[in-house]
Design a protein around this motif. Structure first.
Motif, PDB file in Angstrom:
ATOM      1  N   PRO A 136     -12.736 -12.426  -0.717  1.00 51.42           N
ATOM      2  CA  PRO A 136     -12.783 -10.965  -0.532  1.00 51.42           C
ATOM      3  C   PRO A 136     -12.026 -10.502   0.702  1.00 51.42           C
ATOM      4  CG  PRO A 136     -14.943 -11.810  -1.124  1.00 51.42           C
ATOM      5  CD  PRO A 136     -14.072 -12.997  -0.875  1.00 51.42           C
ATOM      6  N   ILE A 137     -12.017 -11.366   1.755  1.00 48.66           N
ATOM      7  CA  ILE A 137     -11.345 -10.982   2.998  1.00 48.66           C
ATOM      8  C   ILE A 137      -9.842 -10.895   2.780  1.00 48.66           C
ATOM      9  CG2 ILE A 137     -10.820 -11.718   5.354  1.00 48.66           C
ATOM     10  CD1 ILE A 137     -13.587 -12.936   5.510  1.00 48.66           C
ATOM     11  N   VAL A 138      -9.302 -11.870   2.028  1.00 48.34           N
ATOM     12  CA  VAL A 138      -7.866 -11.865   1.751  1.00 48.34           C
ATOM     13  C   VAL A 138      -7.481 -10.641   0.927  1.00 48.34           C
ATOM     14  CG1 VAL A 138      -5.996 -13.066   0.560  1.00 48.34           C
ATOM     15  CG2 VAL A 138      -7.653 -14.362   1.929  1.00 48.34           C
ATOM     16  N   ILE A 139      -8.313 -10.339  -0.118  1.00 49.26           N
ATOM     17  CA  ILE A 139      -8.037  -9.191  -0.974  1.00 49.26           C
ATOM     18  C   ILE A 139      -8.089  -7.898  -0.179  1.00 49.26           C
ATOM     19  CG2 ILE A 139      -8.889  -7.856  -2.947  1.00 49.26           C
ATOM     20  CD1 ILE A 139      -9.888 -10.508  -4.123  1.00 49.26           C
ATOM     21  N   LEU A 140      -9.106  -7.766   0.669  1.00 51.35           N
ATOM     22  CA  LEU A 140      -9.251  -6.558   1.476  1.00 51.35           C
ATOM     23  C   LEU A 140      -8.087  -6.406   2.440  1.00 51.35           C
ATOM     24  CD1 LEU A 140     -10.878  -4.114   2.364  1.00 51.35           C
ATOM     25  CD2 LEU A 140     -12.162  -5.605   3.922  1.00 51.35           C
ATOM     26  N   SER A 141      -7.667  -7.535   3.060  1.00 50.56           N
ATOM     27  CA  SER A 141      -6.562  -7.473   4.005  1.00 50.56           C
ATOM     28  C   SER A 141      -5.281  -7.018   3.321  1.00 50.56           C
ATOM     29  CB  SER A 141      -6.349  -8.850   4.642  1.00 50.56           C
ATOM     30  OG  SER A 141      -7.499  -9.248   5.367  1.00 50.56           O
ATOM     31  N   ALA A 142      -5.066  -7.529   2.101  1.00 51.47           N
ATOM     32  CA  ALA A 142      -3.877  -7.132   1.357  1.00 51.47           C
ATOM     33  C   ALA A 142      -3.909  -5.662   1.006  1.00 51.47           C
ATOM     34  CB  ALA A 142      -3.761  -7.983   0.090  1.00 51.47           C
ATOM     35  N   ALA A 143      -5.109  -5.170   0.605  1.00 55.11           N
ATOM     36  CA  ALA A 143      -5.252  -3.767   0.230  1.00 55.11           C
ATOM     37  C   ALA A 143      -4.989  -2.853   1.411  1.00 55.11           C
ATOM     38  CB  ALA A 143      -6.655  -3.521  -0.338  1.00 55.11           C
ATOM     39  N   LEU A 144      -5.475  -3.270   2.573  1.00 54.56           N
ATOM     40  CA  LEU A 144      -5.282  -2.447   3.762  1.00 54.56           C
ATOM     41  C   LEU A 144      -3.839  -2.474   4.229  1.00 54.56           C
ATOM     42  CD1 LEU A 144      -8.498  -3.353   5.801  1.00 54.56           C
ATOM     43  CD2 LEU A 144      -8.019  -1.223   4.594  1.00 54.56           C
ATOM     44  N   ALA A 145      -3.190  -3.608   4.033  1.00 54.71           N
ATOM     45  CA  ALA A 145      -1.818  -3.735   4.519  1.00 54.71           C
ATOM     46  C   ALA A 145      -0.824  -3.030   3.619  1.00 54.71           C
ATOM     47  CB  ALA A 145      -1.452  -5.221   4.624  1.00 54.71           C
ATOM     48  N   ALA A 146      -1.158  -2.901   2.319  1.00 58.24           N
ATOM     49  CA  ALA A 146      -0.206  -2.360   1.347  1.00 58.24           C
ATOM     50  C   ALA A 146       0.345  -0.985   1.716  1.00 58.24           C
ATOM     51  CB  ALA A 146      -0.838  -2.340  -0.043  1.00 58.24           C
ATOM     52  N   PRO A 147      -0.522  -0.009   2.032  1.00 56.42           N
ATOM     53  CA  PRO A 147       0.012   1.319   2.370  1.00 56.42           C
ATOM     54  C   PRO A 147       0.930   1.287   3.588  1.00 56.42           C
ATOM     55  CG  PRO A 147      -2.341   1.413   1.932  1.00 56.42           C
ATOM     56  CD  PRO A 147      -1.979  -0.023   2.049  1.00 56.42           C
ATOM     57  N   TYR A 148       0.591   0.418   4.562  1.00 58.79           N
ATOM     58  CA  TYR A 148       1.390   0.328   5.782  1.00 58.79           C
ATOM     59  C   TYR A 148       2.779  -0.212   5.480  1.00 58.79           C
ATOM     60  CZ  TYR A 148       3.007  -1.249  10.343  1.00 58.79           C
ATOM     61  OH  TYR A 148       3.742  -1.440  11.466  1.00 58.79           O
ATOM     62  N   VAL A 149       2.834  -1.301   4.680  1.00 57.32           N
ATOM     63  CA  VAL A 149       4.123  -1.886   4.329  1.00 57.32           C
ATOM     64  C   VAL A 149       4.954  -0.905   3.518  1.00 57.32           C
ATOM     65  CG1 VAL A 149       5.256  -3.722   3.011  1.00 57.32           C
ATOM     66  CG2 VAL A 149       3.237  -4.242   4.398  1.00 57.32           C
ATOM     67  N   SER A 150       4.273  -0.240   2.552  1.00 54.77           N
ATOM     68  CA  SER A 150       4.975   0.720   1.706  1.00 54.77           C
ATOM     69  C   SER A 150       5.569   1.846   2.531  1.00 54.77           C
ATOM     70  CB  SER A 150       4.015   1.291   0.652  1.00 54.77           C
ATOM     71  OG  SER A 150       4.652   2.286  -0.105  1.00 54.77           O
ATOM     72  N   ALA A 151       4.798   2.311   3.496  1.00 55.07           N
ATOM     73  CA  ALA A 151       5.255   3.427   4.321  1.00 55.07           C
ATOM     74  C   ALA A 151       6.467   3.042   5.171  1.00 55.07           C
ATOM     75  CB  ALA A 151       4.122   3.911   5.216  1.00 55.07           C
ATOM     76  N   GLN A 152       6.559   1.742   5.489  1.00 57.04           N
ATOM     77  CA  GLN A 152       7.669   1.293   6.320  1.00 57.04           C
ATOM     78  C   GLN A 152       8.940   1.025   5.519  1.00 57.04           C
ATOM     79  OE1 GLN A 152       7.458   1.149   9.737  1.00 57.04           O
ATOM     80  NE2 GLN A 152       5.526   2.171   9.314  1.00 57.04           N
ATOM     81  N   THR A 153       8.782   0.716   4.225  1.00 58.86           N
ATOM     82  CA  THR A 153       9.928   0.266   3.443  1.00 58.86           C
ATOM     83  C   THR A 153      10.433   1.278   2.427  1.00 58.86           C
ATOM     84  OG1 THR A 153       8.419  -0.776   1.853  1.00 58.86           O
ATOM     85  CG2 THR A 153       9.207  -2.144   3.674  1.00 58.86           C
ATOM     86  N   SER A 154       9.690   2.342   2.160  1.00 63.69           N
ATOM     87  CA  SER A 154      10.135   3.330   1.187  1.00 63.69           C
ATOM     88  C   SER A 154       9.603   4.698   1.550  1.00 63.69           C
ATOM     89  CB  SER A 154       9.653   2.938  -0.220  1.00 63.69           C
ATOM     90  OG  SER A 154       8.242   2.948  -0.267  1.00 63.69           O
ATOM     91  N   SER A 155      10.197   5.718   0.954  1.00 63.66           N
ATOM     92  CA  SER A 155       9.728   7.071   1.228  1.00 63.66           C
ATOM     93  C   SER A 155       8.377   7.288   0.558  1.00 63.66           C
ATOM     94  CB  SER A 155      10.747   8.084   0.717  1.00 63.66           C
ATOM     95  OG  SER A 155      10.919   7.950  -0.679  1.00 63.66           O
ATOM     96  N   VAL A 156       7.491   7.964   1.230  1.00 62.90           N
ATOM     97  CA  VAL A 156       6.156   8.242   0.711  1.00 62.90           C
ATOM     98  C   VAL A 156       5.996   9.746   0.562  1.00 62.90           C
ATOM     99  CG1 VAL A 156       3.684   8.029   1.109  1.00 62.90           C
ATOM    100  CG2 VAL A 156       5.222   6.188   1.813  1.00 62.90           C
ATOM    101  N   VAL A 157       5.543  10.174  -0.594  1.00 64.69           N
ATOM    102  CA  VAL A 157       5.351  11.596  -0.859  1.00 64.69           C
ATOM    103  C   VAL A 157       3.861  11.905  -0.839  1.00 64.69           C
ATOM    104  CG1 VAL A 157       5.704  13.482  -2.479  1.00 64.69           C
ATOM    105  CG2 VAL A 157       7.440  11.696  -2.248  1.00 64.69           C
ATOM    106  N   PHE A 158       3.456  12.797   0.028  1.00 66.17           N
ATOM    107  CA  PHE A 158       2.063  13.194   0.123  1.00 66.17           C
ATOM    108  C   PHE A 158       1.858  14.537  -0.570  1.00 66.17           C
ATOM    109  CE2 PHE A 158       2.619  10.414   3.785  1.00 66.17           C
ATOM    110  CZ  PHE A 158       1.487   9.603   3.704  1.00 66.17           C
TER     111      PHE A 158
END
Length: 312
Positions: free
Chosen positions: A7-29
């Motif tokens: 569960p810790i690995v899954i949670l870490s990946a979930a938390l990291a995903a938005p951060y990585v996405s925000a750094q590598t592509s445009s994000v529309v809010f």
């Protein structure tokens, strides 16, 4: 081969995903629009001028909060269509403003079974001592804080007494939240005439503004993004009344004889708190039995209490 992730690995990946996405592509809010705050508001027949900065910010806080607490606010509007047709005549009969309907919305979100950490119960959130003071029966078998008709009448009496004491509905509302003794002491010690000029516990300070903000949204939900259809509103129940003046050995068996389940009996009469009723005093209780057609969405029909609640 099946891979098992902790569960810790899954949670870490979930938390990291938005951060990585925000750094590598445009994000529309999605656009976030702040509600427009009027220059003044009307509450219980009085005008509250919001030119004063603290009042403006207090109302802005509550209106913004309710506007963006989408799920709960939408449920309140749906439930209001079921309960307002019954609550409003009781308020009129007791000579209090209909704007106090929004106080019930703030208190319980119009959840009949609401029970707070402070042990306040029902639509109007009475604590046991206050309920008994205003004539409601509260014990292991009967709790009239959950009786819609009786609790509403008791709330009207409390608010009317507070208004007669202070001559000001916002102060009466603050007293409903914080208690008349506390409000009276604060008015005296701080040398003021209204709760709107008092330094109080934050919850009590916010309370009248929250009622006003609830009114603003419920008078025109579409202006705040709430789009409802008439058939999405909860419909008032039609029922017959059966008087019980003696003991009831088993409410589930009693309910079956009325052609309904115990669950339906409790849903319509949440003031019944036990499986049986001793009733040694021979008191008469009015038990609601919903008519079959009112329990069917197809047969109940569609009535809208306030046309402004829905988009045609």
């Amino acid at each position: 081969m099946l891979k098992i992730f902790s569960p810790i690995v899954i949670l870490s990946a979930a938390l990291a995903a938005p951060y990585v996405s925000a750094q590598t592509s445009s994000v529309v809010f999605s656009n976030v629009v702040t509600p427009v705050i009027p220059e003044k508001i009307e509450l219980c027949g009085s005008t509250i001028d919001l030119d004063r900065s603290d009042m403006y910010e207090a109302f802005d806080r509550e209106l913004t909060s309710l506007a963006y607490t989408h799920g709960n606010t939408m449920l309140i509007i749906k439930r209001a269509n079921r309960f307002f047709p019954e609550l409003a005549p009781i308020l009129r009969a007791n000579g209090v403003p209909l704007d106090l309907l929004y106080l019930a919305c703030v208190e319980s979100s119009l959840n009949q079974r609401a029970y707070s950490p402070a042990k306040a119960a029902g639509l109007w959130q009475f604590i046991a001592s206050a309920a008994k003071e205003y004539g409601l029966e509260v014990n292991d078998e009967i709790d009239e804080r959950y009786n819609l008709e009786k609790a509403t009448a008791a709330a009207c009496k409390y608010l009317k007494k507070a208004y007669n004491r202070y001559g000001d509905w916002p102060t009466a509302m603050a007293a409903y939240n914080g208690g008349q003794t506390r409000i009276s002491n604060a008015l005296d010690k701080q040398g003021q005439d209204t709760s709107l000029d008092l330094f109080l516990a934050e919850e009590t300070t916010r309370y009248p503004y929250r009622v006003a903000a609830m009114k603003a949204i419920m008078e025109n939900p579409a202006a705040y993004g709430f789009k409802l259809a008439d058939n999405q509103l909860y419909q008032p129940r039609k029922y017959k009344t059966v008087e019980v003046s003696g003991p009831v050995e088993s409410w589930p068996e009693w309910a079956k004889k009325q052609g309904i389940s115990y669950a339906t009996l409790k849903d319509e009469n949440p003031w019944i708190r036990s499986l049986s009723l001793t009733n040694k005093a021979g008191k008469t209780y009015k038990v609601r039995i919903p008519l079959p057609e009112s329990l069917s969405r197809k047969k109940a029909g569609t009535k809208t209490y306030n046309p402004n609640w829905t988009v045609k």
